[in-house]
Enzyme design. Sequence first.
Site, PDB file in Angstrom:
ATOM      1  N   THR A 143       0.816  -1.227   0.000  1.00 10.30           N
ATOM      2  CA  THR A 143       0.000   0.000   0.000  1.00 10.30           C
ATOM      3  C   THR A 143       0.846   1.273   0.000  1.00 10.30           C
ATOM      4  OG1 THR A 143      -0.153  -0.076   2.391  1.00 10.30           O
ATOM      5  CG2 THR A 143      -1.941  -1.123   1.169  1.00 10.30           C
ATOM      6  N   GLY A 144       2.159   1.158   0.206  1.00 10.00           N
ATOM      7  CA  GLY A 144       3.012   2.345   0.191  1.00 10.00           C
ATOM      8  C   GLY A 144       3.142   2.897  -1.227  1.00 10.00           C
ATOM      9  N   GLN A 157       5.889   3.414  -3.207  1.00  5.11           N
ATOM     10  CA  GLN A 157       6.706   2.582  -4.093  1.00  5.11           C
ATOM     11  C   GLN A 157       6.076   1.212  -4.308  1.00  5.11           C
ATOM     12  OE1 GLN A 157       8.974   3.669  -5.884  1.00  5.11           O
ATOM     13  NE2 GLN A 157       9.493   5.587  -4.883  1.00  5.11           N
ATOM     14  N   LYS A 169      -4.390  -2.268   7.051  1.00  2.78           N
ATOM     15  CA  LYS A 169      -5.406  -2.267   5.989  1.00  2.78           C
ATOM     16  C   LYS A 169      -5.891  -3.674   5.657  1.00  2.78           C
ATOM     17  CE  LYS A 169      -3.972   2.157   4.187  1.00  2.78           C
ATOM     18  NZ  LYS A 169      -3.196   2.906   3.214  1.00  2.78           N
ATOM     19  N   THR A 223      14.982  -3.601   0.025  1.00  2.00           N
ATOM     20  CA  THR A 223      15.343  -2.518   0.946  1.00  2.00           C
ATOM     21  C   THR A 223      16.846  -2.310   1.099  1.00  2.00           C
ATOM     22  OG1 THR A 223      13.409  -3.283   2.164  1.00  2.00           O
ATOM     23  CG2 THR A 223      14.806  -1.618   3.244  1.00  2.00           C
ATOM     24  N   GLU A 224      17.257  -1.026   1.053  1.00  2.00           N
ATOM     25  CA  GLU A 224      18.644  -0.656   1.318  1.00  2.00           C
ATOM     26  C   GLU A 224      18.754  -0.199   2.771  1.00  2.00           C
ATOM     27  OE1 GLU A 224      20.043   2.440  -1.288  1.00  2.00           O
ATOM     28  OE2 GLU A 224      22.137   2.128  -0.741  1.00  2.00           O
ATOM     29  N   GLU A 281      31.443  -5.901  -8.497  1.00  2.00           N
ATOM     30  CA  GLU A 281      32.064  -4.622  -8.151  1.00  2.00           C
ATOM     31  C   GLU A 281      33.063  -4.843  -7.026  1.00  2.00           C
ATOM     32  OE1 GLU A 281      28.321  -2.603  -7.517  1.00  2.00           O
ATOM     33  OE2 GLU A 281      28.488  -2.723  -5.352  1.00  2.00           O
ATOM     34  N   HIS A 305      27.250   1.863  -2.701  1.00  2.00           N
ATOM     35  CA  HIS A 305      26.792   0.611  -2.095  1.00  2.00           C
ATOM     36  C   HIS A 305      27.585   0.355  -0.816  1.00  2.00           C
ATOM     37  CE1 HIS A 305      25.254  -1.184  -6.136  1.00  2.00           C
ATOM     38  NE2 HIS A 305      24.328  -0.473  -5.536  1.00  2.00           N
TER      39      HIS A 305
END
Lengths: 379, 289
Positions: free
Chosen positions: B15-16, B18, B41, B95-96, B210, B247
């Site tokens: 529901t957010g 993003q 919700k 998620t970061e 990387e 990162h």
Amino acid sequence: MNFEEHAAKPLLQAAGIAIPRGRLARSAGEAAAAATALGVPVVVKAQAPTGKRGKAGGIRTVDDTRAVREAARAILGMEIAGHRVEAVLVEEQMQVAAEYYAAVLSDAASKGPLVMFSPEGGMDVEEIAASMPDRLGQAPVDILHGFTLDAAHEMLEGLGAEEGPLAETLVALYRAYRDNDAELLEVNPLARLADGRLVALDCKFVLDDSGIQRRQELAGRGSPETLTALEARARALGLRYIELDGDIGVLANGAGLTMTTMDVIAHHGGQPANFIEIGGAAYTKAKPALELVLDNPRVKCLLVNFCGAFARTDVMTGGLLDAWEALKPTVPVFFSVRGTGSTEAREVLRERLGVSPYETMDGAIVAAIAAARDAGASS
Amino acid sequence: MIVRGADRVLVQGITGRQGTYWAERMQAYGTGIVAGLNPKKAGTEHCGVPVFATARDAMREVGFDISVFFIPPLSVRAAAQDAIEAGCRRLVILTEHVPVQDVMELLAMARANGAAVVGPNTAGLVTPSECFVGFMPAFERDIFRPGGVGVISRSGSLGTLFCLNLVQAGFGQSAFIGIGGDPIVGTTTLDALQLLDADDRTDAIMMIGEIGGTMEEDAAEDARAMSKPVVAYIAGRASPPGKKMGHAGAIVMGDKGTYASKRKALEAAGVEVLDTPSEVGRALQATLG
């Protein structure tokens, strides 16, 4: 985030590990007063968020108050690994019978905490690992069950080091690591005194940067990174910017793509002036990002490399053009714009700036390098 | 992990802002989203699917195969526990900035329950023309097309550039596996390499690594033994040591995690390491003929 010794040691004490009595001093006078209060002999230790303080001459043992003043005067203001020493820790000198190494860290290989111990303390762990690997114990921990006394005993038995409360100390160290969102908590040396007590003579604590959001108070005692003025400005805006030595300003989205932009500039013989990441949640910050990149006086031209995924290139280009029209910079600019929203982005670039992006990233980079050379030759 | 069109997907945090934006795009592409979570919700509908309070409820009421996380960093550990305890065997964590000790805990829970985790800090997974999970531009026709190249990437933006270069060179992708830019991730370069080696649709592998950590070195040994050709690119050659390059995992400390060490290990295993992403078409044409 790194912590200086004086800020790290109280975490050990809170977990029940003994530390020497000590006081922080910011002047020779304060150091002398500390020595008087503690009683000589004392150790005067440079405070800097780095190792190698001893090798740099930043740690001195002195046995009278006047010598404390001289030692503090010599150490304060020293540069150690790029850090200026602003304070010394004055500590009582301990009667050391043996020195151990102990640490807990977050280990990528085992994807869990790793407890390390060696009876050969006082030297770098890399040195122990290289010269006597069989004297370095390593115990991966199941984080759901924790590090138990039994596991500590087992590890110590294997090393033939079972004197006194070593196992209890390792368990306490693990607890301090868990309680403080540590990435690394290291005691080197952990000293056994002549009377058998264990005391942490030094402590290195690295707080997980992603743990700061729930350890605000603790983070306030850490050492902020040494930043340039532009880097500090970026930090305040929530942008990740690193100033470099080159002359090609870089604006790209995403960490991987930005690193690659720098790499390809270097590959073709140029030098990037900065790292800046405006991908992820920062993709709407093109305007302040451009201001930062252009405020670096070394920048002779600008390379914009967008490859839209989560970050939409039309949004980034729009923000960039707003900034461009407001700042009216005179440096030449070269674009590579691909991925999500690039059709709209190309259109808006043509309309508002009258330029078309290069077909490839390498094409834009080669052109930017040539422009930087021309600007260098004419100035 | 590889996603397929038949997989049933739960969106934790649907529901957010993003969560909604990307759930709609995933649905439009063909991803089988069956439910979402938001305790406040529960009982409502969002993006045309039912919203539940917990993954356990969603599993009981509708059932799902994969859970994807649009969850703030400090709530990820508990959300993962909920999904794992509900019986979910595949988790994709976008998620970061999840605290590393939380990551270790949720990976230990996953391991104990036989669940696989991709991420944290990944842009997700794509199987072109079938489905995607995360926030990749799978729907951009000049970036993703069905084909035989399996792509492994620590970075979403750079992975996207490679996929685009592949399509321009006439190739397509069998699967895109974003493994994430964190120092500790559930699916490593080696894990992804082994998955693609066993995947029928994959003829060749593009590995995008990387600086930082040793995942590329660890994967190199297996790359040597593989029957499928592997081409690699390592970002961060021009990055200064001791700095986190965006990162959390991209940092060189001392002689650990350097570009040189990774390139050396990969080349010793017979893997071509590209100097720039624009070489990918040429390199794959040479190996695949």
